[in-house]
Design a protein around this motif. Structure first.
Motif, PDB file in Angstrom:
ATOM      1  N   LYS A 529       0.794  -1.269   0.110  1.00  0.00           N
ATOM      2  CA  LYS A 529       0.050   0.018   0.050  1.00  0.00           C
ATOM      3  C   LYS A 529       0.900   1.393  -0.163  1.00  0.00           C
ATOM      4  CE  LYS A 529      -4.105   2.244   2.113  1.00  0.00           C
ATOM      5  NZ  LYS A 529      -5.074   1.843   3.488  1.00  0.00           N
ATOM      6  N   THR A 530       0.611   2.359  -0.813  1.00  0.00           N
ATOM      7  CA  THR A 530       1.358   3.434  -0.828  1.00  0.00           C
ATOM      8  C   THR A 530       0.544   4.638  -0.064  1.00  0.00           C
ATOM      9  OG1 THR A 530       2.294   2.859  -2.967  1.00  0.00           O
ATOM     10  CG2 THR A 530       2.053   5.255  -2.274  1.00  0.00           C
ATOM     11  N   TYR A 531       1.186   5.288   0.782  1.00  0.00           N
ATOM     12  CA  TYR A 531       0.717   6.425   1.666  1.00  0.00           C
ATOM     13  C   TYR A 531       1.438   7.602   0.985  1.00  0.00           C
ATOM     14  CZ  TYR A 531      -0.780   2.656   4.545  1.00  0.00           C
ATOM     15  OH  TYR A 531      -1.488   1.640   4.988  1.00  0.00           O
ATOM     16  N   GLN A 532       0.600   8.773   0.623  1.00  0.00           N
ATOM     17  CA  GLN A 532       0.889  10.154   0.383  1.00  0.00           C
ATOM     18  C   GLN A 532       0.955  10.963   1.378  1.00  0.00           C
ATOM     19  OE1 GLN A 532       2.115  10.059  -2.797  1.00  0.00           O
ATOM     20  NE2 GLN A 532       3.120  12.140  -2.543  1.00  0.00           N
ATOM     21  N   THR A 533       1.665  11.836   1.522  1.00  0.00           N
ATOM     22  CA  THR A 533       1.551  12.962   2.737  1.00  0.00           C
ATOM     23  C   THR A 533       2.201  14.076   1.945  1.00  0.00           C
ATOM     24  OG1 THR A 533       1.862  11.227   4.550  1.00  0.00           O
ATOM     25  CG2 THR A 533       2.137  13.887   5.035  1.00  0.00           C
ATOM     26  N   THR A 537       6.037  10.273  -0.386  1.00  0.00           N
ATOM     27  CA  THR A 537       5.493   9.024  -0.801  1.00  0.00           C
ATOM     28  C   THR A 537       6.009   7.957   0.253  1.00  0.00           C
ATOM     29  OG1 THR A 537       4.925   9.775  -2.765  1.00  0.00           O
ATOM     30  CG2 THR A 537       4.765   7.375  -2.574  1.00  0.00           C
ATOM     31  N   TRP A 538       5.161   7.301   0.816  1.00  0.00           N
ATOM     32  CA  TRP A 538       5.802   6.188   1.879  1.00  0.00           C
ATOM     33  C   TRP A 538       5.121   4.945   1.155  1.00  0.00           C
ATOM     34  CZ3 TRP A 538       3.584   4.460   7.112  1.00  0.00           C
ATOM     35  CH2 TRP A 538       4.420   3.529   7.811  1.00  0.00           C
ATOM     36  N   ARG A 539       6.196   4.002   1.056  1.00  0.00           N
ATOM     37  CA  ARG A 539       5.770   2.634   0.452  1.00  0.00           C
ATOM     38  C   ARG A 539       6.270   1.564   1.396  1.00  0.00           C
ATOM     39  NH1 ARG A 539       7.222   5.190  -4.431  1.00  0.00           N
ATOM     40  NH2 ARG A 539       5.341   5.257  -5.824  1.00  0.00           N
ATOM     41  N   ARG A 567      -1.851  -1.606   8.737  1.00  0.00           N
ATOM     42  CA  ARG A 567      -3.335  -1.555   8.324  1.00  0.00           C
ATOM     43  C   ARG A 567      -4.158  -1.803   9.676  1.00  0.00           C
ATOM     44  NH1 ARG A 567      -4.634  -2.792   2.766  1.00  0.00           N
ATOM     45  NH2 ARG A 567      -2.864  -3.137   1.534  1.00  0.00           N
ATOM     46  N   GLU A 570      -4.234   1.815  11.132  1.00  0.00           N
ATOM     47  CA  GLU A 570      -5.320   2.308  10.545  1.00  0.00           C
ATOM     48  C   GLU A 570      -6.841   2.142  10.712  1.00  0.00           C
ATOM     49  OE1 GLU A 570      -4.876   3.584   6.152  1.00  0.00           O
ATOM     50  OE2 GLU A 570      -4.075   1.352   6.242  1.00  0.00           O
ATOM     51  N   ASN A 594       1.195   9.372  13.546  1.00  0.00           N
ATOM     52  CA  ASN A 594       1.062   8.954  12.333  1.00  0.00           C
ATOM     53  C   ASN A 594       1.123   7.435  12.291  1.00  0.00           C
ATOM     54  OD1 ASN A 594       3.910   8.252  11.936  1.00  0.00           O
ATOM     55  ND2 ASN A 594       4.257  10.491  11.772  1.00  0.00           N
ATOM     56  N   LEU A 595       1.128   6.790  11.250  1.00  0.00           N
ATOM     57  CA  LEU A 595       1.191   5.229  11.054  1.00  0.00           C
ATOM     58  C   LEU A 595       2.352   4.811  11.179  1.00  0.00           C
ATOM     59  CD1 LEU A 595      -1.360   4.864   8.032  1.00  0.00           C
ATOM     60  CD2 LEU A 595      -1.941   4.687  10.213  1.00  0.00           C
TER      61      LEU A 595
END
Length: 858
Positions: A529-533, A537-539, A567, A570, A594-595
């Motif tokens: 899953k890719t996270y955009q802040t 970009t965090w993969r 996850r 989240e 944050n995650l």
């Protein structure tokens, strides 16, 4: 008429002289009264005088850890003064002591006559009482005014104290060289024995020191000290204090005095410094002079094992990464003597149980070396062969083929004693399936020149470590090793090092999920899953760079799956998770909102981590770590005693506990978040009602978490711990990005221990240095000893748990025809009600390769 005038003149002259003498007498009287007597210090407090006695710190089993204070003093009561010590001192200093009233007129007149004849003060007229007055109440200046005060004070002291009390004060306060104040301390420093155990010759030697502690010192001036000793022995015979046979034996005795340092019986310098800091904060900056005795919660045997385990783990790491070479090079003279070699080595310090040694010769399969502890000896090839050259954190040179590839003549190298040898051909497998050789372990070997002791080439590790072990039921710290060598670095990594815990933090996120309705059987998709802040970009990835699809929480924690943890966080919410983990004692302000929190990117100390794991170990009760059991004053009275909140499942918490029995044979700033006081629970010296620990976690939650963490040991990243042959061990590895930090935290119901390995200035440990490889062996070596005193056991299963057979691929109930069905524990509110679809031949995608990751962060 002339006669009468003559007598008149005589009378008038006598009258003038009389008036003059009377005036002088009145003047002297006024001077003595106003300037001497009225200015004399009070003597009443001599009966309750507080001698400067060092602060001493002990383990819980009575072993001396440390002594703080400039003055070494071991007070001796008047009833315990050896008669021969008294006789020797009287013969040396004041033979008429029991005859005069504090001032020996004969002695003063004799000293004055010698002074008038020679102009030198070659004879002293001071009595023992006058010396007590000078030492306790007057300044050391030399003047006639001080001498007069000394005389009057001596007379006053003799009126208020008995001869025995005065003599006891003198023998406890007199300076006897080498930091020794009083005969008790002098006996220990010069002879390493108690005062009562000395011989006539030794009593006489000590009695000769006070007159001139430097000139008559048996260490710095042995010839003059022997002359003074023999003079006193002759005087003792003259006054019939000893018999002719005793005189003959004493006169023929050699000078056996040498410096005996304080013998520390336990290696716990970081705890000692914590104790000193606490006592000073509580009792003032002069607390190290009041004779306080601090009895800690530390177990001396386990403390020794903790320090050894830490050093062995760092040595093992160091050898995996290669030899960094000699620490120095010296020019060897032709046919060097031991004195020559000792001089060459004098600039190099012993560090962490390693001894600087100089290479004298290179042999075919050994190095012939010298150090000042055991002289000349050889290091065999099996203890040299590991020394391939260090290149960087991930690379090392080829293994050497002969000793000449390792060292040159004149090199100064570090060597350490070892308790066993390992055949380099015998390899073990690390958690990633790589072959590795475990280095021999060192031990606290007291007889270093024993033929059975082997020596191994070593380096001073640049890597550091920490180990902290506590009792889960009350937080008592039983062992604490804050670094490789306290003398090398006083930074206490247990209490001061704020580091990222990595996967070691995951159990607390999983516990939060259980509290919010998840179960060990809940399924989370292990998928990328890719996270955009913003523009970032965090993969995140798993350690193995593989993904395993739908995975149960139990399996994910067992194999430390990153994506499942992210996850899961989240799902439950970052804010909720941060609030929840604060129950374990973690500081909210040091946990990122944050995650990445799921991967342990907050900052914790090893002490905070072990406290959190202790809550899981004890069934959900909040305990406070502490290291002081009690504090005693110089008289042995308890002035502080711990009363920690305690977990007690079967006892009556309303029943008072009597104060701890007192031993009768007892011879740096922390970070802002962790104060010394916080590590010392409320205390009292009265019978106390024990404090019941607060339940902060549902027992069902703690039970399930422990069950999951046992699987980490059985099947996951901590499988190496199976070598301990215990079924009650639960724990979790942890490795941070880099990897920069390696952790293992593990526990049984009786002991919780956390270990950490890393560099003080964070840098990579090397690509394969996971928690299971770098930190777990330290934990295992220590816990192997710690667990010997405890039988294998499990806490009673709490009510509210239901065992259900489930389908591991779905987390739902398993039908009877499902051969993959497994038994799982659920809290009553999280039991699945639905059944998995009718069984078909499938693959359990929840199982896969183990990992222990922390992937690149934002």
């Amino acid at each position: 008429m002339i006669i009468s005038q003559f007598f008149y003149k005589i009378f008038r002259a006598l009258l003038v002289v009389g008036l003059l003498l009377a005036t002088i007498a009145v003047g002297i009287g006024i001077y003595l009264q106003w300037y001497i007597i009225d200015t004399l210090p009070a003597t009443e407090h001599l009966k309750d005088v507080q001698l400067q006695i060092p602060l001493r710190v002990y383990t819980n089993d009575g072993k001396l850890i440390a002594e703080f204070g400039e003055q070494r003093r071991i007070p001796v009561s008047k009833d315990n003064l050896p008669p021969m010590m008294v006789k020797a001192m009287l013969a040396a200093e004041d033979s008429r002591y029991f005859e005069h009233s504090g001032v020996d007129i004969k002695g003063l007149l004799r000293a004055a006559w010698v002074y008038l004849k020679t102009g030198e003060k070659s004879q002293g007229g001071s009595t023992i009482t006058m010396q007590v007055a000078r030492n306790f109440l007057l300044s050391p200046e030399k003047s006639w005014t001080r001498k007069l005060k000394e005389i009057f004070l001596a007379l006053q002291i003799e009126r208020e104290l008995s001869k025995e009390e005065i003599l006891t004060l003198y023998l406890n306060v007199i300076f006897m060289g080498n930091r020794a104040y009083g005969a008790g301390a002098a006996a220990q420093i010069y002879y390493g024995r108690n005062l009562k155990d000395l011989t006539v010759a030794e009593f006489a030697m000590l009695a000769g020191i006070p007159k001139a502690p430097s000139a008559n010192n048996p260490i710095s001036n042995p010839d003059r000290a022997m002359q003074r000793r023999n003079y006193i022995i002759n005087r003792m015979l003259e006054f019939s204090y000893i018999t002719a046979d005793q005189h003959k034996e004493a006169m023929s005795a050699p000078n056996t005095a040498k410096i005996y340092a304080t013998t520390l019986e336990a290696d716990a310098p970081y705890i000692a410094e914590m104790a000193r800091a606490f006592v000073q904060s509580k009792y003032g900056d002069d607390a190290d002079t009041k004779g306080y005795r601090v009895i800690t919660t530390i177990n001396s045997y386990l403390q020794s094992k903790a320090q050894t385990a830490l050093r062995n783990a760092l040595f093992d790491y160091d050898e995996r990464h290669g030899y960094r070479g000699a620490i120095g090079r010296e020019h060897l003279p032709t046919n060097p003597t031991p004195e020559d070699l000792n001089n060459l080595l004098s600039k190099y310090a012993v560090q962490g149980g390693m001894f600087p040694s100089i290479v004298l010769a290179i042999k075919e399969k050994s190095l012939h070396i010298y150090n000042n502890r055991i002289g000349e000896f050889d290091i065999a090839w099996e203890n040299l062969a590991w020394a391939g050259r260090y290149i960087d954190d991930n690379r090392r040179g080829a293994n050497p083929k002969s000793p000449k590839d390792i060292a040159n003549k004149g090199d100064v190298i570090m060597v350490r004693p070892i308790k066993q040898l390992v055949n380099p051909e015998n390899t073990t497998m690390d958690e990633d399936g790589n072959e590795e050789v475990q280095a021999p372990t060192s031990d606290d070997l007291s007889t270093l020149n024993d033929p059975s002791v082997k020596w191994r080439l070593s380096s001073v590790p640049q890597i550091e470590g920490a180990l902290i072990s506590i009792k889960p039921n009350n937080g008592a710290i039983i062992a604490l090793a804050g670094g490789f060598d306290f003398n090398q670095s006083k930074f206490n990594r247990v209490t001061q090092a704020l580091r990222q815990p990595g996967s070691n933090f995951k159990p607390f996120i999983y516990s939060a999920a259980l509290d919010k309705g998840f179960s060990a059987a809940s399924i989370i998709n292990d998928a990328p899953k890719t996270y955009q802040t913003g523009t970032t970009t965090w993969r995140p990835e798993n350690y193995s760079h593989k993904f395993y699809g739908p995975t149960s929480l139990r399996t994910a924690l067992t194999h430390s799956r990153n994506m499942v943890s992210i996850r899961l966080l989240e799902e439950i919410g970052v804010g909720y998770a941060i609030d929840y983990v604060s129950k374990f004692g973690f500081k909210k302000e040091r946990i990122p909102y944050n995650l990445t929190t799921a991967l342990g990117t907050g900052e914790v100390t090893p002490l905070e981590l072990v406290t959190g794991y202790a809550i899981l170990a004890n069934g959900g009760y909040k305990i406070e770590p502490h290291f002081i059991a009690r504090i005693e004053d110089s008289a042995g009275n308890i002035i502080f005693e711990a009363n920690p909140a305690t977990v007690c499942y079967d006892c009556d918490m309303s029943k008072p506990i009597e104060p701890t029995k007192v031993f009768t044979n007892l011879p740096t700033a922390l970070p802002a978040e962790t104060t010394v006081t916080a590590l010392v629970p409320t205390a009292t010296n009265q019978p106390k009602t024990p404090l019941s620990a607060e339940l902060v976690l549902r027992p069902q939650n703690a039970w399930i978490m422990t069950s999951m963490l046992k699987d980490v040991v059985r099947y996951g990243t901590a499988k190496r711990a199976l070598k301990l042959n215990r079924n009650d061990i639960a724990g979790k590895t942890g490795t941070t990005n880099g990897p920069n930090d390696a952790w293992f935290s593990g526990y049984t119901p009786d002991v919780a221990t956390t270990t950490w390995v890393g560099f003080d200035q964070p840098r990579s440990l090397g690509s394969k240095e996971t928690g299971g490889r770098a930190a777990l062996p330290m934990w295992m070596e220590f816990m192997e000893e710690a667990l010997k005193q405890y039988k294998e056991r499990t806490l009673p299963k709490p009510d509210g748990l239901i065992t259900v057979r489930i389908d591991p691929n779905t987390g739902l109930r398993a039908t009877g025809d499902n051969p993959n069905g497994k038994m799982e524990e659920f809290s009553s509110e999280s039991v699945p009600t639905r059944y998995a679809p009718t069984y078909k031949e499938t693959t359990d995608t929840s199982q896969g390769q183990s990992g222990n990751p922390l992937e690149p962060l934002f």
